[in-house]
Enzyme design. Structure first.
Site, mmCIF file in Angstrom:
data_model
loop_
_atom_site.group_PDB
_atom_site.id
_atom_site.type_symbol
_atom_site.label_atom_id
_atom_site.label_comp_id
_atom_site.label_asym_id
_atom_site.label_seq_id
_atom_site.Cartn_x
_atom_site.Cartn_y
_atom_site.Cartn_z
ATOM 1 N N ASP A 266 76.992 86.797 -4.337
ATOM 2 C CA ASP A 266 76.771 87.831 -5.632
ATOM 3 C C ASP A 266 75.581 88.443 -5.457
ATOM 4 O OD1 ASP A 266 77.779 89.410 -7.851
ATOM 5 O OD2 ASP A 266 77.223 87.653 -9.251
ATOM 6 N N ARG A 318 71.547 98.384 -5.039
ATOM 7 C CA ARG A 318 71.041 97.721 -6.345
ATOM 8 C C ARG A 318 69.841 97.139 -6.090
ATOM 9 N NH1 ARG A 318 76.115 94.003 -8.915
ATOM 10 N NH2 ARG A 318 77.436 95.827 -9.268
#
Length: 444
Positions: A266, A318
Site C-alpha cells: 500500500d 503520490r
C-alpha cells in the site's frame, strides 16, 4: 475530531533556554550529548525551530525527556513492542533500533509466513479466486461470504504481528552504523502527539491477503492494507532521514489475477484522518507505487504538512497525493526514471482544494516523460510554484500541466509558508547534495 491544543508544553519551551548548536547536514540540535562520546545524541534531538509545520506551536521533541528506564535499545519485534507498551501511558520514551527487525515473527522470534497467518481460517487464494471470479461474481459488488470472511480473519492475524502502535512522546531512531530498520512492519501513529522517527529503513511492508474490489475503477483492483508508516489523527510528528522501499519484493514480481496486478504493497508514508503539524525531511522514497497520501478522503481536514529535502526515485505516483490541507514542498528531488519495474505516472497530485506551495524543487526528467506529466489533480487544487527546476531549468509546472490537461490546477494559494528552515534558494545542486544527505544511514 477536536482541534489539537497548541498550548506550549513546559518541557519543550525549556529547550530554548538550554541553547542550540548547528551541526553540518543535520540542522539545529539541542545540547543533548552521549556521555561516552561527547557528541550529540541522535535519540535526544528535538526538531529545530521553524523546521516545517511540526515545529509550530509547542514543537516536536519526541521522547527527549525520557528517563533511563524508558531509553531502550531493541533488536527484535518482541522487544520493540514491549518498549512501546511500557508504562506509564504517555511517558516520554526513546527506542533505539539496532540492526533490522523482522515484523513477521512470533514472540519467540520464529519467522512467520502467509501460510501461518491463514492456518485455521479457511482461507486459500485458490478458493478466494474461485469464489470472486468476475465471470461468476460480477463486478458490481464487493466480495462477501465465507471466503471474504476467511480472508479478513487471516489479514487480522497478520495485523496483530506487523501493525505496531506508537504512543505519544516517543522517539524511534536507528542506531547509526547498524543498518537499522524494520522489514515487513507498519508503524501506526493513531491520535499520537509528539513523535519522532529517524534513521530507519522500512522495507517490503507486505500484505499477505489483499482484497479484490471489482468496483475500484473500470477493471477492478487488488487493495492491500498496510503502510510502512501511517499517521491517523496524529499531531506534531517529525519523520526524518528514513528510507522507504519495496526491496527486495518489487511489484514486478507480483502475479496478476482477474487481469489486474495482485498488489501486496500500500503506501510508504500516509498522513490521514485530520493529522496535523507534520514535517517530513531528508527521507528517501524508492521502488514504490502509491508513495504518500496526505488526506484519506476529499472531506479530510487539517493536514498541515511540510516535505523538504526528500528524494523520490523509482516512485510511480503520490509523491504526494494531497487533499484539503496546507502543504509546503521545498528542496525535494524527484527522479522520473523507471527503476526496478516502477514507471512514473505523475509526481504531485493536488485535489480537494489543497493549497500546495512548492519552492525550489528539482525534477530529473527522463526522456520518456514531459513536464506536463509531473502534476495531476481534480481541478480544485492549487500549486503555487517558484524556482522549481526540470533538468536544471526553472520551469512553470502549472502552466505546463494546464496546457495539456482539461482539469486545471490553480497557480495561487491563500497562504504563505513561514516555517522553512534551511530553504535553499536554488534547486540546481539538489540531485547531487541529496544523494549524499537523504535517507537512512547518513546520520551519525
Amino acid at each position: 475530531m477536536s482541534v489539537p491544543s497548541l498550548r506550549p508544553r513546559p518541557r519543550r519551551l525549556a529547550l530554548a533556554a538550554a541553547g542550540i548548536t548547528a551541526v553540518a547536514g543535520v540542522g539545529v540540535l539541542p545540547f543533548a550529548t552521549r556521555a561516552d562520546a561527547g557528541t550529540p545524541d541522535l535519540a535526544r534531538t528535538a526538531l529545530a525551530a521553524r523546521d516545517g509545520w511540526a515545529s509550530s506551536g509547542s514543537g516536536t521533541t519526541g521522547g527527549q525527556a525520557a528517563d533511563a528506564a524508558h531509553d531502550t535499545t531493541v533488536t527484535t519485534r518482541a522487544e520493540l513492542v514491549k518498549a512501546l507498551r511500557a508504562g506509564p501511558s504517555g511517558a516520554p520514551r526513546i527506542i533505539r533500533i539496532k540492526g533490522r527487525i523482522d515484523a513477521n515473527t512470533d514472540d519467540q522470534g520464529r519467522r512467520l509466513g502467509c501460510d501461518d497467518y491463514a492456518k485455521g481460517t479457511g482461507y486459500t487464494l485458490a478458493a478466494y479466486l474461485k469464489a470472486y471470479d468476475p465471470a461468476a461474481w460480477g463486478r458490481s459488488k464487493l466480495p462477501a461470504g465465507p471466503q471474504e470472511s476467511a480472508r479478513a480473519a487471516a489479514q487480522a492475524r497478520q495485523a496483530e504481528r506487523i501493525a505496531i502502535a506508537v504512543p505519544s512522546n516517543t522517539t524511534i531512531v536507528g542506531v547509526p552504523g547498524t543498518d537499522a530498520g524494520i522489514n515487513g512492519g507498519s508503524l501506526l501513529l493513531q491520535k499520537a502527539d509528539n513523535v519522532i522517527i529517524r534513521n530507519l529503513t522500512f522495507a517490503d511492508t507486505r500484505d499477505c491477503f489483499p482484497q479484490w474490489d471489482p468496483t475500484d475503477g473500470s477493471e477492478g483492483n487488488w487493495n492491500s492494507a498496510y503502510d510502512a508508516v501511517t499517521l491517523r489523527g496524529a499531531t506534531h510528528a517529525w519523520i526524518d532521514h528514513n528510507t522507504f522501499t519495496d526491496r527486495p519484493h518489487f511489484d514486478s514480481g507480483n502475479p496478476r489475477h482477474f487481469g489486474r496486478a495482485y498488489q501486496v504493497h500500500d503506501g510508504a508514508l500516509d498522513i490521514t484522518n485530520a493529522s496535523d503539524l507534520v514535517t517530513v525531511s531528508y527521507n528517501r522514497f524508492t521502488d514504490h507505487d502509491k508513495t504518500m497520501l496526505i488526506g484519506s478522503s476529499d472531506k479530510d481536514t487539517k493536514l498541515r504538512v511540510t516535505l523538504h529535502h526528500n528524494v523520490f526515485q523509482g516512485t510511480v505516483q503520490r509523491a504526494p497525493l494531497a487533499r484539503a490541507g496546507q502543504v509546503h514542498l521545498y528542496n525535494n528531488h524527484f527522479d522520473t526514471t523507471a527503476r526496478n519495474g516502477y514507471t512514473h505516472q505523475y509526481s504531485v497530485n493536488a485535489r480537494a482544494g489543497v493549497q500546495i506551495v512548492a519552492q525550489h524543487n528539482h525534477w530529473t526528467l527522463s526522456s520518456d516523460r514531459k513536464a506536463s506529466q509531473l502534476l495531476s489533480g481534480d481541478g480544485t487544487g492549487a500549486f503555487a510554484g517558484s524556482g522549481n527546476m526540470v533538468n536544471g531549468t526553472v520551469t512553470d509546472l502549472v502552466a505546463a500541466h494546464n496546457a495539456e490537461n482539461k482539469k486545471k490546477i490553480k497557480a495561487e494559494t491563500v497562504w504563505r509558508p513561514a516555517l522553512s528552515r534551511g530553504l535553499e534558494a536554488s534547486a540546481a545542486g539538489l540531485p547531487a547534495s541529496l544523494a549524499r544527505t537523504a535517507g537512512a544511514g547518513v546520520l551519525k
